[in-house]
Design an enzyme around this catalytic site. Sequence first.
Site, PDB file in Angstrom:
ATOM      1  N   ARG A 105       0.830  -1.207   0.000  1.00 49.47           N
ATOM      2  CA  ARG A 105       0.000   0.000   0.000  1.00 49.47           C
ATOM      3  C   ARG A 105       0.863   1.254   0.000  1.00 49.47           C
ATOM      4  O   ARG A 105       1.746   1.399   0.847  1.00 49.47           O
ATOM      5  CB  ARG A 105      -0.925  -0.002   1.225  1.00 49.47           C
ATOM      6  CG  ARG A 105      -1.650   1.300   1.502  1.00 49.47           C
ATOM      7  CD  ARG A 105      -2.796   1.521   0.541  1.00 49.47           C
ATOM      8  NE  ARG A 105      -3.432   2.804   0.754  1.00 49.47           N
ATOM      9  CZ  ARG A 105      -4.484   2.995   1.548  1.00 49.47           C
ATOM     10  NH1 ARG A 105      -5.013   1.975   2.187  1.00 49.47           N
ATOM     11  NH2 ARG A 105      -5.015   4.175   1.695  1.00 49.47           N
ATOM     12  N   ARG A 114      -5.442   1.748  -4.729  1.00 50.29           N
ATOM     13  CA  ARG A 114      -4.618   1.127  -3.696  1.00 50.29           C
ATOM     14  C   ARG A 114      -4.648  -0.385  -3.804  1.00 50.29           C
ATOM     15  O   ARG A 114      -5.694  -0.976  -4.120  1.00 50.29           O
ATOM     16  CB  ARG A 114      -5.013   1.593  -2.294  1.00 50.29           C
ATOM     17  CG  ARG A 114      -6.348   1.156  -1.747  1.00 50.29           C
ATOM     18  CD  ARG A 114      -7.547   2.023  -2.114  1.00 50.29           C
ATOM     19  NE  ARG A 114      -7.351   3.448  -2.016  1.00 50.29           N
ATOM     20  CZ  ARG A 114      -7.576   4.141  -0.911  1.00 50.29           C
ATOM     21  NH1 ARG A 114      -8.043   3.556   0.162  1.00 50.29           N
ATOM     22  NH2 ARG A 114      -7.388   5.434  -0.902  1.00 50.29           N
ATOM     23  N   ASP A 117      -6.796  -1.862   1.160  1.00 48.49           N
ATOM     24  CA  ASP A 117      -7.371  -0.987   2.176  1.00 48.49           C
ATOM     25  C   ASP A 117      -8.014  -1.893   3.213  1.00 48.49           C
ATOM     26  O   ASP A 117      -8.803  -2.780   2.849  1.00 48.49           O
ATOM     27  CB  ASP A 117      -8.447  -0.134   1.476  1.00 48.49           C
ATOM     28  CG  ASP A 117      -8.760   1.137   2.210  1.00 48.49           C
ATOM     29  OD1 ASP A 117      -7.999   1.497   3.120  1.00 48.49           O
ATOM     30  OD2 ASP A 117      -9.759   1.770   1.856  1.00 48.49           O
ATOM     31  N   ASP A 119     -10.076  -1.317   6.587  1.00 49.21           N
ATOM     32  CA  ASP A 119     -10.678  -0.296   7.449  1.00 49.21           C
ATOM     33  C   ASP A 119     -11.451  -0.930   8.599  1.00 49.21           C
ATOM     34  O   ASP A 119     -12.176  -1.911   8.414  1.00 49.21           O
ATOM     35  CB  ASP A 119     -11.646   0.575   6.637  1.00 49.21           C
ATOM     36  CG  ASP A 119     -10.923   1.557   5.728  1.00 49.21           C
ATOM     37  OD1 ASP A 119      -9.732   1.820   5.960  1.00 49.21           O
ATOM     38  OD2 ASP A 119     -11.566   2.058   4.785  1.00 49.21           O
TER      39      ASP A 119
HETATM   40  N1  LIG Z   1     -11.999   3.483  11.479  1.00 46.49           N
HETATM   41  C1  LIG Z   1     -10.818   3.627  10.831  1.00 46.49           C
HETATM   42  N2  LIG Z   1     -10.321   2.619  10.077  1.00 46.49           N
HETATM   43  C2  LIG Z   1      -9.141   2.776   9.424  1.00 46.49           C
HETATM   44  N3  LIG Z   1      -8.374   3.892   9.465  1.00 46.49           N
HETATM   45  C3  LIG Z   1      -8.835   4.921  10.197  1.00 46.49           C
HETATM   46  C4  LIG Z   1     -10.068   4.833  10.900  1.00 46.49           C
HETATM   47  N4  LIG Z   1     -10.275   6.009  11.550  1.00 46.49           N
HETATM   48  C5  LIG Z   1      -9.230   6.797  11.264  1.00 46.49           C
HETATM   49  N5  LIG Z   1      -8.356   6.152  10.460  1.00 46.49           N
HETATM   50  C6  LIG Z   1      -7.107   6.764   9.971  1.00 46.49           C
HETATM   51  O1  LIG Z   1      -7.257   7.067   8.599  1.00 46.49           O
HETATM   52  C7  LIG Z   1      -5.961   7.074   8.053  1.00 46.49           C
HETATM   53  C8  LIG Z   1      -6.033   7.015   6.529  1.00 46.49           C
HETATM   54  O2  LIG Z   1      -6.681   5.821   6.141  1.00 46.49           O
HETATM   55  P1  LIG Z   1      -6.805   5.447   4.634  1.00 46.49           P
HETATM   56  O3  LIG Z   1      -5.592   5.915   3.874  1.00 46.49           O
HETATM   57  O4  LIG Z   1      -7.114   3.977   4.571  1.00 46.49           O
HETATM   58  O5  LIG Z   1      -8.047   6.305   4.155  1.00 46.49           O
HETATM   59  P2  LIG Z   1      -8.802   6.056   2.835  1.00 46.49           P
HETATM   60  O6  LIG Z   1      -9.079   4.594   2.737  1.00 46.49           O
HETATM   61  O7  LIG Z   1      -8.056   6.656   1.668  1.00 46.49           O
HETATM   62  O8  LIG Z   1     -10.149   6.840   2.972  1.00 46.49           O
HETATM   63  P3  LIG Z   1     -11.397   6.479   3.894  1.00 46.49           P
HETATM   64  O9  LIG Z   1     -10.971   6.813   5.296  1.00 46.49           O
HETATM   65  O10 LIG Z   1     -12.476   7.360   3.358  1.00 46.49           O
HETATM   66  O11 LIG Z   1     -11.716   5.010   3.728  1.00 46.49           O
HETATM   67  C9  LIG Z   1      -5.274   5.888   8.698  1.00 46.49           C
HETATM   68  O12 LIG Z   1      -3.882   6.053   8.758  1.00 46.49           O
HETATM   69  C10 LIG Z   1      -5.891   5.859  10.088  1.00 46.49           C
HETATM   70  O13 LIG Z   1      -5.035   6.424  11.059  1.00 46.49           O
HETATM   71  N1  LIG Z   2     -15.969   1.043  -4.677  1.00 45.25           N
HETATM   72  C1  LIG Z   2     -15.119   1.506  -3.760  1.00 45.25           C
HETATM   73  N2  LIG Z   2     -14.851   2.816  -3.723  1.00 45.25           N
HETATM   74  C2  LIG Z   2     -13.993   3.285  -2.784  1.00 45.25           C
HETATM   75  C3  LIG Z   2     -13.386   2.423  -1.850  1.00 45.25           C
HETATM   76  C4  LIG Z   2     -13.689   1.046  -1.918  1.00 45.25           C
HETATM   77  O1  LIG Z   2     -13.185   0.211  -1.116  1.00 45.25           O
HETATM   78  N3  LIG Z   2     -14.564   0.622  -2.875  1.00 45.25           N
HETATM   79  N4  LIG Z   2     -12.570   2.922  -0.894  1.00 45.25           N
HETATM   80  C5  LIG Z   2     -12.335   4.218  -0.819  1.00 45.25           C
HETATM   81  C6  LIG Z   2     -11.487   4.748   0.266  1.00 45.25           C
HETATM   82  O2  LIG Z   2     -11.399   3.907   1.301  1.00 45.25           O
HETATM   83  C7  LIG Z   2     -12.884   5.184  -1.758  1.00 45.25           C
HETATM   84  N5  LIG Z   2     -13.746   4.605  -2.745  1.00 45.25           N
END
Ligand SMILES: Nc1ncnc2c1ncn2[C@@H]1O[C@H](COP(=O)(O)OP(=O)(O)OP(=O)(O)O)[C@@H](O)[C@H]1O
Ligand SMILES: Nc1nc2c(c(=O)[nH]1)N=C(CO)CN2
Length: 187
Positions: A105, A114, A117, A119
């Site tokens: 990543r 990416r 991911d 989350d």
């Molecule tokens: N519930 C959570 N799960 C994962 N990461 C989190 C969460 N809350 C805050 N973060 C923070 O968000 C930061 C960025 O995460 P990441 O780069 O995966 O975001 P993203 O996937 O691009 O966007 P999104 O947050 O919209 O999914 C991580 O380094 C982490 O510290």
């Molecule tokens: N369809 C789809 N779209 C996204 C996704 C994902 O996992 N699936 N994750 C994102 C940032 O976490 C932003 N947009």
Amino acid sequence: MTETPNPHMPDADTMTGGMRPIRQAVIAIGSNLGERLNNVQGAVAALADTPEVTVVTVSSVYETVPVGAPAGSRDFLNAAVLIDTTLTVHTLLDRCLAIEDAFGRERGEPNAPRTLDVDLIVVGDRIASDERLTLPHPRAHERAFVLIPWLELDLEGEIPGKGFVVDLAQSVDTSGVTRREDLEILV
Ligand SMILES: Nc1ncnc2c1ncn2[C@@H]1O[C@H](COP(=O)(O)OP(=O)(O)OP(=O)(O)O)[C@@H](O)[C@H]1O
Ligand SMILES: Nc1nc2c(c(=O)[nH]1)N=C(CO)CN2
């Protein structure tokens, strides 16, 4: 950290290992770069290999249209995983980030393509908000690519403060989310 105080229990994150409760957590996995299925499968295997984590169930694989991503981004493969864990929420977050790193990543623009991911969507009914972690995940309630796989795992799932997954899934556009019956994640 801003927590919802529970007068009946000490803060779970400050309790010693043996005393921490088992909590059920939902983890959303996505990949739209590289060997997408291999990346998603690898993330599930890495979670299953994590001490103090038990993988309970894994959803089907869904092909999903990228949301908020740069033009030309490839479709994602998404899945959701239900785990039981005694890890603190921050240790679990660190593990998710380490798994992302292990699959190459790169952290660039928000929503950039990416390899992986991972989350944290909900961890029991924990509410947290600090510079590293927000729980529940602040955008999960509006994301069909999270809600639809999660619904498959738990018809009674709930996002604290937002509602039941079954209701939220009816309030979002699910047209970009397609179950890939030909793909499977092995646990
Ligand atoms: N519930 C959570 N799960 C994962 N990461 C989190 C969460 N809350 C805050 N973060 C923070 O968000 C930061 C960025 O995460 P990441 O780069 O995966 O975001 P993203 O996937 O691009 O966007 P999104 O947050 O919209 O999914 C991580 O380094 C982490 O510290
Ligand atoms: N369809 C789809 N779209 C996204 C996704 C994902 O996992 N699936 N994750 C994102 C940032 O976490 C932003 N947009």
